[in-house]
Scaffold this active site. Structure first.
Site, mmCIF file in Angstrom:
data_model
loop_
_atom_site.group_PDB
_atom_site.id
_atom_site.type_symbol
_atom_site.label_atom_id
_atom_site.label_comp_id
_atom_site.label_asym_id
_atom_site.label_seq_id
_atom_site.Cartn_x
_atom_site.Cartn_y
_atom_site.Cartn_z
ATOM 1 N N ARG A 58 33.028 24.229 26.957
ATOM 2 C CA ARG A 58 32.071 24.558 25.723
ATOM 3 C C ARG A 58 31.781 26.111 25.900
ATOM 4 O O ARG A 58 31.464 26.748 24.866
ATOM 5 C CB ARG A 58 30.726 23.950 25.918
ATOM 6 C CG ARG A 58 31.264 22.188 25.795
ATOM 7 C CD ARG A 58 29.863 21.415 25.596
ATOM 8 N NE ARG A 58 29.094 21.672 24.652
ATOM 9 C CZ ARG A 58 27.711 21.184 24.501
ATOM 10 N NH1 ARG A 58 27.336 20.482 25.320
ATOM 11 N NH2 ARG A 58 27.031 21.479 23.402
ATOM 12 N N CYS A 116 21.573 25.667 28.302
ATOM 13 C CA CYS A 116 22.560 24.499 28.271
ATOM 14 C C CYS A 116 22.660 24.130 26.927
ATOM 15 O O CYS A 116 22.715 25.175 26.082
ATOM 16 C CB CYS A 116 22.110 23.433 29.305
ATOM 17 S SG CYS A 116 20.586 22.588 28.659
#
Length: 276
Positions: free
Chosen positions: A172, A231
């Protein structure tokens, strides 16, 4: 105070003269609600806390899990029996992310005595209960701001001047895939530091020396005074902040994280394996 506690230490303290308040924060991103698992069996005396509804505000421009209103969060904690001087132990199913989010919120709002059960319920070998406790109302009063917090501009600045860690999976970060947010990639200048690498196969945190070495290798050395973490939505990032604290580093959390950053098309996005 060490921010984590072992299952054996939890058993011992629960049997002592001042048993801790136990919070069950089982949660899975995109998974089933944790309440049925709690009702099927939890550590005796534990109160269930809903991450989506009680450890976060409504999703929106601030991300998928923006911080809850401090007064509303404190009311939830008081209903769970948390007092000013309570010892609090939080746990989840074993991943540690949700428990770390509860730990971070309690510490951020001024509670001093809160620890995460290392390894979560998966590492618990004691009996389980199906009884829902009814604790006496606590007297916890929030004092937000004890732990450092970043907004989007602060995170961008820290990526240039200090060390900003991206706690998401490496794919990601690189932008290879993005299963949730508008676009893949990372905040320019952020360093990839997947949360999963803070723990062993049993879900327990790595030893202090191993965590210290890991973060030093990522750039958290004596010359780096400012460290931040983000995050996807401020949940696994709290786990990384906890790992950093175990290793002896104080880090700020960018609570809005990638879900807030990437929603604004005017913000820059970097891709690839390097923090450029």
């Amino acid at each position: 105070m060490k921010p984590i506690i072992s299952a054996s230490e939890c058993v011992s303290e629960s049997a002592g003269p001042r048993p801790p308040v136990l919070l069950d924060v089982r949660w899975q991103l995109g998974g089933p609600h944790g309440r049925p698992d709690y009702e099927a069996g939890h550590i005796p005396g534990a109160v269930f806390v809903d991450l989506d509804a009680e450890l976060a505000g409504p999703a929106g421009s601030g991300g998928r899990h923006p911080l809850p209103d401090p007064a509303e969060f404190a009311a939830v904690m008081r209903r769970a029996g948390v007092g000013r001087d309570s010892s609090v132990i939080v746990y989840d199913g074993g991943l540690g992310w949700a428990a770390a989010r509860a730990w971070w919120l309690l510490r951020w709002t001024g509670h001093r005595d809160v620890r995460v059960l290392d390894g979560g319920l998966a590492g618990w070998s004691g009996e389980l209960s199906k009884e829902t406790p009814a604790p006496a109302e606590g007297d916890f009063v929030p004092e937000p701001g004890v732990l450092p917090l970043l907004d989007a501009d602060g995170a961008a600045a820290l990526a240039r001047s200090g060390l900003l860690l991206d706690a998401r999976a490496a794919e990601r970060y690189r932008g290879d895939v993005e299963p949730i947010d508008r676009v893949g990639g990372h905040i320019p200048g952020a360093v990839s530091a997947p949360t999963g690498e803070n723990v062993g196969a049993d879900g327990r945190f790595l030893p202090v020396q191993a965590l210290t070495a890991r973060f030093a290798g990522l750039g958290a050395d004596g010359a780096t005074a400012d460290i931040g973490v983000y995050c996807g939505s401020g949940v696994s990032g709290a786990h990384e902040v906890l790992a950093l604290e175990i290793a002896g580093y104080r880090a700020a959390l960018y609570a809005g994280s990638w879900s807030e950053w990437s929603a604004d098309e005017s913000r820059p996005v970097a891709t690839g394996p390097e923090p450029r």
